[in-house]
Design an enzyme around this catalytic site. Structure first.
Site, PDB file in Angstrom:
ATOM      1  N   ASP A 222       0.478  -0.853   0.215  1.00 18.34           N
ATOM      2  CA  ASP A 222       0.199  -0.244   0.006  1.00 18.34           C
ATOM      3  C   ASP A 222       0.559   1.337  -0.250  1.00 18.34           C
ATOM      4  OD1 ASP A 222      -2.215   1.640  -0.128  1.00 18.34           O
ATOM      5  OD2 ASP A 222      -3.317   0.817   1.716  1.00 18.34           O
TER       6      ASP A 222
HETATM    7  C1  BGC Z   1      -4.955   3.345  -0.212  1.00 16.53           C
HETATM    8  C2  BGC Z   1      -5.126   3.055  -1.658  1.00 16.53           C
HETATM    9  C3  BGC Z   1      -4.812   3.137  -2.681  1.00 16.53           C
HETATM   10  C4  BGC Z   1      -3.351   3.607  -3.081  1.00 16.53           C
HETATM   11  C5  BGC Z   1      -2.756   4.537  -4.273  1.00 16.53           C
HETATM   12  C6  BGC Z   1      -3.377   4.363   0.059  1.00 16.53           C
HETATM   13  O1  BGC Z   1      -3.751   5.443   0.903  1.00 16.53           O
HETATM   14  O2  BGC Z   1      -5.128   2.442   0.720  1.00 16.53           O
HETATM   15  O3  BGC Z   1      -5.923   2.039  -1.246  1.00 16.53           O
HETATM   16  O4  BGC Z   1      -4.899   2.542  -3.343  1.00 16.53           O
HETATM   17  O5  BGC Z   1      -3.434   4.494  -0.574  1.00 16.53           O
HETATM   18  O6  BGC Z   1      -3.816   5.959  -3.756  1.00 16.53           O
END
Ligand code: BGC
Length: 811
Positions: A222
Site C-alpha cells: 500500500d
Molecule cells: C490506499 C489504497 C490506495 C493507495 C493509492 C492508499 O492510501 O490505502 O487503497 O490504492 O493509497 O492511492
C-alpha cells in the site's frame, strides 16, 4: 541483456506516485497503477494517494458496498470488465481494486469500499470483478491484504488475531479472490498482524498466499506501507510504492551484500514484476488507440462513456434494497403527487472520499430523474443542512411543501465528511437534524418514503416514523435514475443487505476493541463478526444480513441435499416480475469446536416471471464444511450432523435438511472449558486471559516507542520539544478542521504516518538515514540528531546521483 543488481533492486520500487521505473535500453517499459475499486482515478497531472488532486474523467460505478447488495457475480464481472476497459483505454496497467476487507465494525471509515461482513460473499464478488477487469489484459489488484479493518492509526495499527479467525474470516475472501479470480497483483495492507507488518509477513505472503494458494503474481505495498523493504522482498512482497527514491534500492543492494537476503529473492520478485509489465503492456498500448487525446492527455471516447453510464445505472438498479414498505406504499402509482425533500436529492451522495474518488463522466440526481418519471413532482425543498447545522427556515419550507403532496420522498443519508478513507466514523446515527425533520413531517401526518444514501449501515431507531425505506447505498454516477425507477416501479428492487444493520452501535461485537488508543487492536470477538455474532448471542437486529424486500412474493419448496449440491424450487407467487436472492447456510455440529449458528456457504439470484417456478442448484464447495484446526494446522471437517438451510435472509430460513459427515481428525483444537465466551457467543465480554488462550501467544503491549515507526501523531511521547511542537501544530490544525466539519485528509494521513513514511513518500528527497537523525532528535539527542540529518541529507543527494548514473549508464 542482463540486468545488473542495481537495476533489479531499483525496479522493485516506483519512480513516481503511480508509475514504475523503465529501462529503455533493456526494453522494459514503465507501467501505470491507478485507483480504484469502483472507477478509475488516473491522475495525469499532480498525483496523490488521497484523491486530493484532480483526475481524468471516468465512470463512477456504485461502490463495492452497493453492488454487494446485488449478490450478483455476473454483474460484478460485467462491472469489472467495464472498469478494465477504462483502465486500458486510459493507459493504465493495474487497477488498484477491488477492496474486500471484512466489515468488522460498522464505523470503519472505508466500509463503503468493501463488500461485506461475510468472507464468502466478499470473495465471490471480488473474484468476479477480478475476472472482469483482467479480461482486458490489464491487472486487478485486490486489497488490502489483510486484517485491515479500521482507519484510525491505519499505518501503524497491529491487528492481534488468532489463527482460526484469521483463516476463516479475514483470509477466506482473499483465498476465493485469488483462487477463482487469479489476479495478477495483490496489495499488502499497512497494518501489522500479530506484531509483523503485513508486507513483510512470511506467514501471510509466503506460506499462505504464495505456497498454499499458489499466487504467482506481484505483491504491491500500500502507498507508503513498506517498513523494511528487504524483509518484504524476502517474504514475497514485490513492488514498493509510491516512490521511495534511491534509498529503497540501496537498502536492497546492501541486504544482498550483507547476506540478509539472497539475490535469488530479488530475482524471484523481479521476474514477477516483469511478467506483470509484459503481460499488460501490449493490451494497454492497443486499447489507448481508442482514447481521445485532449491537451495531450488520454480521455475516454463518448461511446465508452455512454455505454458505461448505462451499465452504472444497471448495476445500481440491481443493487437497490427495499428495507420497509408498509401497506405497499411503493411502487408509487402513476400521477401521484410527490414532494422531493432533502439535500441529497439535488446534491447526491454517490461515492466516498479518499483514494477511491472518481471524477465522473456524468452525474444524475434524483430530483431531475423524478421529474422525468411517471409521478407528479410538486416541488423540491432542501430540508436540512447536510453537515448538521440547525436550519429552521429549511424545515419550514419542507413542511409547507409536503402539505401539497400525497407522498413525501425524503432523502436522508451520511455526508461526505462522515465516510472517508483515513477516518473512522464518529457515530452510527444519522445527523440529528435529519431525524428531527423526519419526525416533524411524521407529526404533520405525511406519508413518507425515505431514500437512504450511505455507504455503510446506520442506526434506524427512527424507522417507525416513515412508511417505506429504500436503501440506495452509494450508487454511483447513475444511481439516481435507479432510485427513481425503483420508487416508481419501473424496476422491482431485488437487493439484499450484505451487512447486518444493528439496532444500536453498542451491540457490535468489537465494541470495546475498535479504533482505541493503543496500537494493538485485539480481535477478541474471534470468528463472531456480523451475523455470526448477532445470531449466536441472540442479539435482535434492525435488518438482518441477507434481508431485502420485493414488490412481489416468492415461495420455496422441495429441498434436495446431495453430497455436492443443494437444490430447491423458487416460485414467484406475485403479479410482477422479480428477482430473488436465495441463500444457503450451513450449521456445523459445533461439538468439537465452537461454531456460529449458521454460515453462508452459497447463494443464487433467480429472475422469475409472475407464477413462474425455477429449480435452483447451489454447489457445495470445499468451503462448505471446513474449519481451521489450530492443532493440526490445517482445514478439517468436524464429525456429525450438519444442518443445511435455505433462506430468504440469514434469519428467514424457509427450507432445511440435514447431512451427516465423518470427521477428518480426532485432535481437538481447544480445551473448550477454557473458552466459555466463545462457546456461548458472549464475545463482547471476553477477558484478556481467555483471549490469550485463544491466541496461543501473548499480546504485544502496543505502546509507541521512539523509532522509525513512531507516528507523527505519537510525537507527544517523544523526548524532544521540537517533536512536541510539531505534534501540537499538526493536531491543532486537525482539530480545527474537524470542528469546521471538513477533516483535512492530508493531515490525518500525516498524523497516522510512521516517521519512516517521510523516507518512503518523498520521491527520494528524504532518506532513511535522515529519518534516523530525526529519531535521535526525538530521543533527546537534538544536536547529534540535527548533525546526522544534515550529513545524511548530503549523502543522500550524492548517492542518489551515483545510483541514477549506474542505472541508466550515464557517461
Ligand atoms: C490506499 C489504497 C490506495 C493507495 C493509492 C492508499 O492510501 O490505502 O487503497 O490504492 O493509497 O492511492
Amino acid at each position: 541483456m542482463k540486468m545488473t543488481l542495481d537495476q533489479k533492486c531499483a525496479l522493485l520500487s516506483g519512480k513516481s506516485v503511480f508509475q514504475t521505473r523503465e529501462y529503455k535500453n533493456l526494453g522494459i517499459p514503465s507501467i501505470w497503477l491507478s485507483d480504484g475499486p469502483h472507477g478509475l482515478r488516473k491522475q495525469a497531472g499532480a498525483s496523490d494517494h488521497l484523491g486530493l488532486n484532480p483526475s481524468v474523467e471516468a465512470t463512477c460505478f456504485p461502490t463495492a458496498a452497493t453492488i454487494a447488495n446485488s449478490w450478483d457475480e455476473t454483474l460484478g464481472e460485467k462491472v469489472g470488465e467495464a472498469l478494465g476497459e477504462e483502465t486500458a483505454t486510459l493507459g493504465v496497467n493495474v487497477l488498484l481494486g477491488p477492496g474486500l476487507n471484512m466489515k468488522r465494525n460498522p464505523l470503519c471509515g472505508r466500509n463503503f469500499e468493501y463488500f461485506s461482513e461475510d468472507p464468502y460473499l466478499a470473495g465471490k464478488m471480488a473474484a468476479a470483478y477480478i475476472r472482469g477487469i483482467q479480461k482486458n489484459g490489464v491487472a486487478a489488484c485486490p486489497k488490502h491484504f489483510a486484517v485491515n479493518n479500521q482507519e484510525t492509526r491505519r499505518m501503524a495499527s497491529d491487528s492481534i488475531v488468532d489463527e482460526r479467525t484469521l483463516r476463516e474470516i479475514y483470509l477466506t475472501g482473499f483465498e476465493i479472490a485469488v483462487k477463482e479470480g487469479n489476479p495478477k497483483c495483490i496489495m499488502s495492507s499497512y497494518n501489522l498482524i500479530n506484531g509483523t507488518y503485513a508486507n513483510e509477513n512470511e506467514h501471510l505472503l509466503s506460506e499462505i498466499l504464495r505456497k498454499e494458494w499458489g499466487f504467482k503474481g506481484t505483491v504491491v505495498t500500500d502507498w507508503g506501507g513498506s517498513n523494511d523493504h528487504a524483509l518484504g522482498v524476502k517474504a514475497g512482497s514485490t513492488l514498493e510504492m509510491p516512490a521511495p527514491g534511491g534509498d529503497s534500492a540501496r537498502e536492497l543492494i546492501a541486504a544482498v551484500k550483507s547476506g540478509k537476503i539472497e539475490e535469488s529473492d530479488i530475482d524471484a520478485r523481479v521476474n514477477e514484476l516483469l511478467s506483470l509489465i509484459f503481460s499488460t503492456s501490449k493490451a494497454v498500448k492497443e486499447a489507448t488507440k481508442n482514447a481521445v487525446l485532449k491537451d495531450g492527455e488520454l480521455n475516454l471516447p463518448d461511446d465508452i462513456k455512454k455505454k458505461h453510464h448505462d451499465l452504472a445505472y444497471h448495476a445500481a438498479a440491481e443493487s437497490m434494497t427495499l428495507l420497509k414498505n408498509n401497506n405497499g406504499i411503493l411502487p408509487l402509482k402513476r400521477n401521484t403527487k410527490v414532494a422531493i425533500i432533502g439535500d441529497f436529492a439535488k446534491n447526491p451522495r454517490y461515492q466516498g472520499a479518499g483514494s477511491s474518488m472518481v471524477n465522473t463522466t456524468a452525474l444524475d440526481n434524483l430530483l431531475d430523474c423524478m421529474e422525468k418519471s411517471s409521478v407528479e413532482v410538486v416541488g423540491y425543498a432542501k430540508g436540512f443542512d447536510r453537515l448538521g447545522q440547525p436550519d429552521d427556515v429549511a424545515v419550514k419550507e419542507a413542511r409547507e411543501l409536503a402539505k401539497c403532496a400525497e407522498i413525501t420522498i425524503l432523502c436522508l443519508g451520511l455526508d461526505e465528511v462522515q465516510e472517508s478513507e483515513g477516518l473512522d466514523r464518529q457515530m452510527m446515527k444519522l445527523r440529528q437534524n435529519q431525524i428531527s425533520l423526519l419526525k416533524a413531517l411524521h407529526r404533520d401526518g405525511r406519508k413518507i418514503v425515505v431514500v437512504l444514501s450511505a455507504g455503510s449501515s446506520i442506526e434506524t431507531q427512527w424507522k417507525s416514523y416513515c412508511d417505506a425505506i429504500l436503501y440506495a447505498c452509494l450508487s454511483g454516477q447513475a444511481g439516481a435514475r435507479a432510485v427513481a425507477d425503483a420508487l416508481t416501479g419501473v424496476i422491482n428492487p431485488s437487493g439484499k443487505l450484505a451487512e447486518t444493520w444493528i439496532e444500536k452501535y453498542e451491540d457490535t461485537p468489537s465494541l470495546h476493541h475498535f479504533a482505541g488508543k493503543k496500537r494493538t487492536v485485539e480481535y477478541r470477538e474471534g470468528i463472531y463478526i456480523g451475523y455470526r455474532y448477532y445470531q449466536k448471542a441472540d442479539v435482535t437486529t434492525a435488518f438482518p444480513f441477507g434481508y431485502g424486500l420485493s414488490y412481489t412474493t416468492f415461495k420455496y419448496s422441495d429441498i434436495d441435499v446431495e453430497a455436492d449440491s443443494v437444490s430447491f424450487t423458487v416460485t414467484n407467487t406475485g403479479s410482477i416480475l422479480g428477482k430473488e436472492i436465495s441463500q444457503l447456510y450451513i450449521s456445523a455440529p459445533g461439538k468439537m469446536v465452537f461454531a456460529p449458528k449458521r454460515e453462508l456457504k452459497g447463494f443464487a439470484k433467480t429472475s422469475l416471471k409472475p407464477g413462474e417456478s425455477k429449480r435452483v442448484t447451489i454447489p457445495l464447495d470445499d468451503k462448505a464444511f471446513r474449519y481451521w484446526n489450530v492443532k493440526t494446522n490445517r482445514w478439517e471437517q468436524e464429525e456429525g450432523v450438519y444442518k443445511i438451510s435455505v433462506g430468504r435472509s440469514s434469519e428467514d430460513i424457509v427450507l432445511s435438511d440435514e447431512i451427516t459427515l465423518k470427521g477428518t481428525t480426532d485432535k481437538k483444537p481447544y480445551d473448550m472449558r477454557k473458552l466459555p465466551h466463545y462457546e456461548s457467543g458472549d464475545v463482547q465480554n471476553v477477558g484478556k486471559d481467555e483471549f490469550v488462550k485463544l491466541l496461543g501467544h501473548e499480546i504485544p503491549d502496543g505502546k509507541p516507542d521512539i523509532s522509525r515507526n513512531m507516528t507523527l501523531g505519537e510525537m507527544n511521547h517523544a523526548r524532544s520539544p521540537l517533536g512536541w511542537l510539531i505534534w501540537a501544530i499538526l493536531t491543532g490544525m486537525l482539530n480545527r478542521s474537524l470542528k469546521k466539519g471538513s477533516p483535512d485528509l492530508n493531515l490525518l494521513f500525516q498524523l497516522n504516518m510512521p516517521l519512516r513514511g517521510l523516507a518512503k513518500m518523498t520521491s527520494g528527497m528524504i532518506s532513511m538515514g535522515m529519518v534516523d537523525g530525526i529519531v535521535l532528535e526525538l530521543r533527546g539527542f537534538w544536536f547529534v540528531g540535527i548533525i546526522k540529518v544534515l550529513v545524511e541529507f548530503v549523502k543522500n543527494i550524492i548517492q542518489n546521483r551515483r545510483l541514477e548514473k549506474r542505472l541508466y549508464n550515464y557517461k
